[in-house]
Design a protein around this motif. Structure first.
Motif, PDB file in Angstrom:
ATOM      1  N   SER A   1       0.834  -1.211   0.000  1.00 26.40           N
ATOM      2  CA  SER A   1       0.000   0.000   0.000  1.00 26.40           C
ATOM      3  C   SER A   1       0.865   1.257   0.000  1.00 26.40           C
ATOM      4  CB  SER A   1      -0.941  -0.002   1.200  1.00 26.40           C
ATOM      5  OG  SER A   1      -0.220   0.010   2.411  1.00 26.40           O
ATOM      6  N   ARG A   2       1.962   1.229   0.762  1.00 23.99           N
ATOM      7  CA  ARG A   2       2.840   2.404   0.810  1.00 23.99           C
ATOM      8  C   ARG A   2       3.634   2.547  -0.483  1.00 23.99           C
ATOM      9  NH1 ARG A   2       2.799   0.634   6.295  1.00 23.99           N
ATOM     10  NH2 ARG A   2       2.113   2.310   7.686  1.00 23.99           N
ATOM     11  N   GLY A   3       4.051   1.431  -1.052  1.00 19.65           N
ATOM     12  CA  GLY A   3       4.798   1.485  -2.315  1.00 19.65           C
ATOM     13  C   GLY A   3       3.945   2.049  -3.438  1.00 19.65           C
ATOM     14  N   VAL A   4       2.698   1.575  -3.527  1.00 17.69           N
ATOM     15  CA  VAL A   4       1.796   2.091  -4.561  1.00 17.69           C
ATOM     16  C   VAL A   4       1.483   3.555  -4.293  1.00 17.69           C
ATOM     17  CG1 VAL A   4      -0.515   1.886  -5.562  1.00 17.69           C
ATOM     18  CG2 VAL A   4       0.801  -0.164  -5.068  1.00 17.69           C
ATOM     19  N   GLY A   5       1.320   3.925  -3.002  1.00 17.25           N
ATOM     20  CA  GLY A   5       1.057   5.328  -2.653  1.00 17.25           C
ATOM     21  C   GLY A   5       2.214   6.235  -3.049  1.00 17.25           C
ATOM     22  N   LEU A   6       3.440   5.803  -2.758  1.00 11.52           N
ATOM     23  CA  LEU A   6       4.606   6.591  -3.144  1.00 11.52           C
ATOM     24  C   LEU A   6       4.702   6.746  -4.663  1.00 11.52           C
ATOM     25  CD1 LEU A   6       7.286   5.132  -0.685  1.00 11.52           C
ATOM     26  CD2 LEU A   6       6.524   7.517  -0.773  1.00 11.52           C
ATOM     27  N   SER A   7       4.432   5.662  -5.367  1.00  7.70           N
ATOM     28  CA  SER A   7       4.518   5.691  -6.838  1.00  7.70           C
ATOM     29  C   SER A   7       3.478   6.639  -7.423  1.00  7.70           C
ATOM     30  CB  SER A   7       4.347   4.279  -7.407  1.00  7.70           C
ATOM     31  OG  SER A   7       5.338   3.412  -6.921  1.00  7.70           O
TER      32      SER A   7
END
Length: 448
Positions: free
Chosen positions: A438-444
């Motif tokens: 979830s954080r990786g997709v949010g950062l991207s």
């Protein structure tokens, strides 16, 4: 593979075991599963419409007159160069949406882990609606900008978590095509915005811009209302240790009985993958969980740091292709050329090319692969951009040259719509392990 009764027993003990066997037989993909995944992609319309309607609004006679005080051109008279919003004002109105989406995408990663993917998207619809109310109520650009920031936060929630949600509920063998549907919905949103702008461009009252803004309410109501009937992500339930809920959700998504071998085996694989990832990526405090996104060697292709750099770079590069210049400022650009009688119509045509081209990516992304189409799409866009730049510089006042430039802009949009548009979203939905997904997709998405 473990038998059905054995898997059931292990599930009751809470110690499901499985391997990451890529040849595991999946449940047949039903129309119900397709429809649920496709409806989730409807969130792209929010992003596309909110990005697209401002393109025409910035060039509307009433808006220019109201915000600058410039008198209307006389009937039959061409617009003077001064009859336009100042570039700084255009930039502020357009870019503050992206400020909101940046903040929303970063925050959404945490909310999706704490409250669930579906709940976060619903919250995004509410925030988006508040921003739309502010924009519709605006009588000067300052409130319009504030409304776009708030709406942008909602779009950030939706755009980041829709990708996460779709990637987690879609069957593996059609995941790329289904997630590409999000980009297709973005193009539909852009097209709808162009159509509405085209219909209201000549109004000399507040309806010229309030009608395009007010229609946004419809998209958030449809998405939010529909999500009330869709299930939560099974991987979210696994992450929270609620295996019974995960099994029920999988059964609903795959159209199979909850105790079927297909459902139990898929659930076992999700649990086993999650447990393995937790061993590789130990969980700690809140800040440690964010730090996990940046751990590992830059030279290790499987490290979290490499995944995060890949995701953020892809989304950044998607914007660096320059396609949003056409969709944000296309009408203003075609007006400035001075050789086009109806810039709104040309802008509508470029948006239509975008819509019609994107469905080709559904086949290409599964048939040719993500990396291949990204490479060839970039090469095609480079050629088109150089041709447009050279032609405009050498002979930009010639009507025939302008027509050729518009043709190559359409070809350029075709390359984007079939490659970088959808593929960048698909890749970020697939590359992150569950503990940091979830954080990786949010950062991207924030990088976008």
């Amino acid at each position: 593979m473990t038998g059905s009764s054995e898997v059931d027993t292990e599930a009751r003990r809470g110690t499901l075991q499985a391997t990451t066997d890529l040849n595991r037989v999946e449940a047949p993909v039903t129309w119900k599963a397709y429809l649920m995944c496709v409806f989730a992609s409807f969130g792209g319309i929010l992003f596309g419409y909110d990005s697209g309607y401002i393109n025409g609004v910035l060039s509307m006679k009433y808006v220019v007159h109201k915000y600058t005080g410039e008198p209307y051109p006389a009937p039959g008279e061409e617009k003077p160069a001064s009859f336009a919003l100042p570039s700084w004002q255009q930039s502020m109105i357009v870019s503050f949406l992206s400020l909101g989406t940046f903040v929303g995408a970063i925050v959404a990663g945490d909310l999706a882990d704490f409250f669930g993917r579906r709940t976060t998207i619903l919250a995004g619809c509410v925030v988006y609606t508040i921003g739309c109310v502010m924009q519709a109520a605006s009588t000067e650009y300052k409130l319009l900008i504030a409304g776009r920031v708030i709406a942008g936060v909602g779009v950030g929630f939706v755009s980041a978590i829709i990708i996460l949600y779709m990637s987690e509920i879609a069957p593996r063998k059609v995941r790329g095509a289904i997630v590409s549907g999000y980009q297709f919905c973005i193009t539909i949103g852009l097209l709808l915005a162009s159509c509405v702008d085209y219909a209201t461009q000549n109004r000399l009252d507040t309806g010229s811009y309030r009608i395009p803004i007010a229609i946004q309410f419809l998209w958030s109501i449809i998405l939010g209302g529909g999500l009330l009937f869709l299930p939560e992500s099974p991987r979210y339930f696994v992450k929270r240790g609620r295996l019974d809920n995960a099994a029920r959700t999988l059964a609903r998504l795959r159209g199979q009985p909850q105790d079927s071998e297909l459902i139990q085996n898929e659930l076992a694989e999700i649990v086993a993958n999650h447990e393995y990832e937790l061993q590789v990526i130990p969980q700690g405090s809140y800040f440690a969980s964010w730090a996990n996104c940046f751990k590992g060697s830059l030279w290790n292709p499987g490290s979290n740091l490499r995944r995060t750099i890949l995701g953020t770079s892809l989304q950044m590069m998607q914007q660096w292709t320059g396609v949003n210049f056409v969709f944000y400022f296309g009408t203003s650009f075609f007006t400035a050329l001075g050789t086009i009688s109806n810039p709104f119509l040309i802008s509508l045509i470029t948006t239509l090319v975008n819509v019609c081209s994107t469905p080709l990516s559904f086949w290409m992304i599964e048939r040719l692969g993500r990396r291949t189409i990204l490479i060839w799409g970039a090469a095609g866009m480079v050629v088109c951009q150089f041709i447009v730049a050279i032609a405009g510089t050498v002979d930009g006042d010639n009507d025939a040259t302008v027509r050729a430039m518009i043709a190559f802009i359409c070809i350029y949009i075709f390359f984007f719509a079939t490659t970088w548009g959808p593929a960048a979203w698909v890749v970020i939905g697939e590359i992150f392990p569950l503990p940091i997904r979830s954080r990786g997709v949010g950062l991207s998405t924030a990088s976008n």
